[in-house]
Design a protein around this motif. Sequence first.
Motif, PDB file in Angstrom:
ATOM      1  N   GLU A   1      59.344  32.261 -15.035  1.00  8.74           N
ATOM      2  CA  GLU A   1      60.496  32.646 -15.846  1.00  8.74           C
ATOM      3  C   GLU A   1      61.193  33.845 -15.225  1.00  8.74           C
ATOM      4  O   GLU A   1      60.564  34.706 -14.612  1.00  8.74           O
ATOM      5  N   VAL A   2      62.514  33.917 -15.396  1.00 10.91           N
ATOM      6  CA  VAL A   2      63.302  35.071 -14.960  1.00 10.91           C
ATOM      7  C   VAL A   2      63.337  36.063 -16.110  1.00 10.91           C
ATOM      8  O   VAL A   2      63.810  35.745 -17.199  1.00 10.91           O
ATOM      9  N   LYS A   3      62.800  37.261 -15.881  1.00  7.25           N
ATOM     10  CA  LYS A   3      62.810  38.304 -16.906  1.00  7.25           C
ATOM     11  C   LYS A   3      64.140  39.038 -16.855  1.00  7.25           C
ATOM     12  O   LYS A   3      64.554  39.516 -15.801  1.00  7.25           O
TER      13      LYS A   3
ATOM     14  N   THR B   1      70.611  44.383  -9.449  1.00  3.60           N
ATOM     15  CA  THR B   1      69.518  44.756 -10.329  1.00  3.60           C
ATOM     16  C   THR B   1      68.215  44.188  -9.813  1.00  3.60           C
ATOM     17  O   THR B   1      68.186  43.222  -9.046  1.00  3.60           O
ATOM     18  N   GLY B   2      67.101  44.791 -10.289  1.00  2.00           N
ATOM     19  CA  GLY B   2      65.805  44.244  -9.940  1.00  2.00           C
ATOM     20  C   GLY B   2      65.648  42.832 -10.450  1.00  2.00           C
ATOM     21  O   GLY B   2      65.028  41.992  -9.815  1.00  2.00           O
ATOM     22  N   THR B   3      66.241  42.563 -11.612  1.00  3.75           N
ATOM     23  CA  THR B   3      66.166  41.225 -12.194  1.00  3.75           C
ATOM     24  C   THR B   3      66.795  40.189 -11.282  1.00  3.75           C
ATOM     25  O   THR B   3      66.216  39.145 -10.989  1.00  3.75           O
ATOM     26  N   SER B   4      68.019  40.455 -10.826  1.00  4.91           N
ATOM     27  CA  SER B   4      68.718  39.475  -9.993  1.00  4.91           C
ATOM     28  C   SER B   4      68.068  39.331  -8.629  1.00  4.91           C
ATOM     29  O   SER B   4      67.991  38.235  -8.080  1.00  4.91           O
TER      30      SER B   4
ATOM     31  N   ASP C   1      64.944  39.652  -8.062  1.00  8.11           N
ATOM     32  CA  ASP C   1      63.746  38.851  -8.311  1.00  8.11           C
ATOM     33  C   ASP C   1      64.105  37.370  -8.401  1.00  8.11           C
ATOM     34  O   ASP C   1      63.410  36.517  -7.847  1.00  8.11           O
ATOM     35  N   ALA C   2      65.207  37.069  -9.102  1.00  2.94           N
ATOM     36  CA  ALA C   2      65.624  35.671  -9.247  1.00  2.94           C
ATOM     37  C   ALA C   2      65.965  35.068  -7.891  1.00  2.94           C
ATOM     38  O   ALA C   2      65.578  33.927  -7.593  1.00  2.94           O
ATOM     39  N   TRP C   3      66.675  35.813  -7.060  1.00  2.00           N
ATOM     40  CA  TRP C   3      67.039  35.298  -5.733  1.00  2.00           C
ATOM     41  C   TRP C   3      65.815  35.178  -4.835  1.00  2.00           C
ATOM     42  O   TRP C   3      65.681  34.213  -4.081  1.00  2.00           O
TER      43      TRP C   3
ATOM     44  N   ALA D   1      67.435  27.137 -12.039  1.00  2.00           N
ATOM     45  CA  ALA D   1      68.617  27.911 -11.646  1.00  2.00           C
ATOM     46  C   ALA D   1      68.643  27.987 -10.124  1.00  2.00           C
ATOM     47  O   ALA D   1      67.922  28.775  -9.518  1.00  2.00           O
ATOM     48  N   THR D   2      69.452  27.146  -9.501  1.00  2.00           N
ATOM     49  CA  THR D   2      69.561  27.121  -8.040  1.00  2.00           C
ATOM     50  C   THR D   2      70.716  28.021  -7.594  1.00  2.00           C
ATOM     51  O   THR D   2      71.323  28.713  -8.416  1.00  2.00           O
ATOM     52  N   GLY D   3      71.028  27.993  -6.301  1.00  2.00           N
ATOM     53  CA  GLY D   3      72.043  28.888  -5.749  1.00  2.00           C
ATOM     54  C   GLY D   3      73.356  28.924  -6.518  1.00  2.00           C
ATOM     55  O   GLY D   3      73.855  30.005  -6.862  1.00  2.00           O
TER      56      GLY D   3
END
Length: 454
Positions: free
Chosen positions: A270-272, A286-289, A291-293, A371-373
Amino acid sequence: MHQRCISRRVLLVAERLHARTHNIPPHRRLSTSPTPPSPRPDPFTQLAPQLSDLRTSLITLLGSGHPAITEITKYYFLHPSKQVRPVIVLLLAQATNGLGGNWGRKLWESECEGAGGRGEELNQPLTRPDVLNDWNPGMPRDTAAFDRKFSLRPGSPHRHPPPTSGASTSPSPPTLSHTILPTQLRLAQIVEMLHTASLLHDDVIDASALRRGAPSAPAAFGNKLAVLGGNFVLGRASAALARLGDGEVTELIAGVISNLVEGEILQMREVKMGSGDGKEGGKGTTGTSRDAWNIYLQKTYLKTASLMAKGARSAVVLGGCKEGEVWKEIAYAYGRNLGIAFQLVDDVLDYESASATLGKPGGADLSLGLATGPALYAWEEHPEMGELIQRKFEQPGDVEKARDYVLRSAGVQRTRALAQAYADKAREVLQELPDSDAKVGLEVLTERVIGRKS
């Protein structure tokens, strides 16, 4: 150079004089326009004979004493496939064979009876067939079915000891041989088997109804047989891998299987959510984004690029390249970059193409909660996308909203540009290879990957 220019001017003056004297029509006179470049070779046409033989003999490797297993394991191999992975293996074999320090020994093994590298020897088991109990009706001489009795003493040796190497060890300048060894052809089959096994499992996990324009294996045979069929293909691929007789290649390809599992698990993370704009890299990220990438690109490597990269490196190892020689690093970097580009294009096509073009359901990624590119880039322009990504598009209307955000953003175009950047990197690392048709084929393949529509 100066002499050629003078000769050219003399020729043009003579042509004009001849035209005035004899009234030759202009269209008959010597053209001064540059000669158009010759068309570059299509890598799939270059390798058509090998690909045809590879596919035919691969079917033989998958035979089983259980008709249901035989049918399910051959199912995807009987439908058209892109064959990008075996093409990478075969082109890199042609582009590097002869350059490695151990090429002489590898060539000797492929030619000397009993050395283990000839095509027919790659089907011979390393263990007694009645110990393996892996009956294949297509290979009756090298396999055996279960027998109620077992003799401690085999009737005859199933494999004779390898002869002493007669390969030359004297140093000689590296020269391309423009050949493909039997072990490299078998490796191309193995990477295709691993890819197909992963498709059998993926289609169960994703509940996919279509594959290559036909009903998926789970839709045709059920989930249980699809999973078992994938496991069976992995087993046969592992046996074929062991018979290549190279520990480093075994390690590389075994790592691919681990990577496929790790990638599937990583895809479930999961993306936090945190505060920020969701930009990928750079100022204000952000650290969140990030992490997602990072998760997305790492997953892309594990599930897609790992097989291309490690298959490419294995091809060069089987051609005799030793540790410390740059050819192994070039092969891996090419496969890694091209593999990431390939998957990025796949993620773009999920938004651009209909099911009929893809041969599998279009728009599936959002429905699977992925959630892809394009979606991650859309997050930068539409912060509301973050909440949808976090809950994996599970609520009613989430998929439609997310798709709308993506299509109203530059997400698709930016993902395609990112794919182009990875393809350019793949092409760039080839520059240290000596010129050859295989090298050109590898360059053309980067263009084919970016330009594909399915």
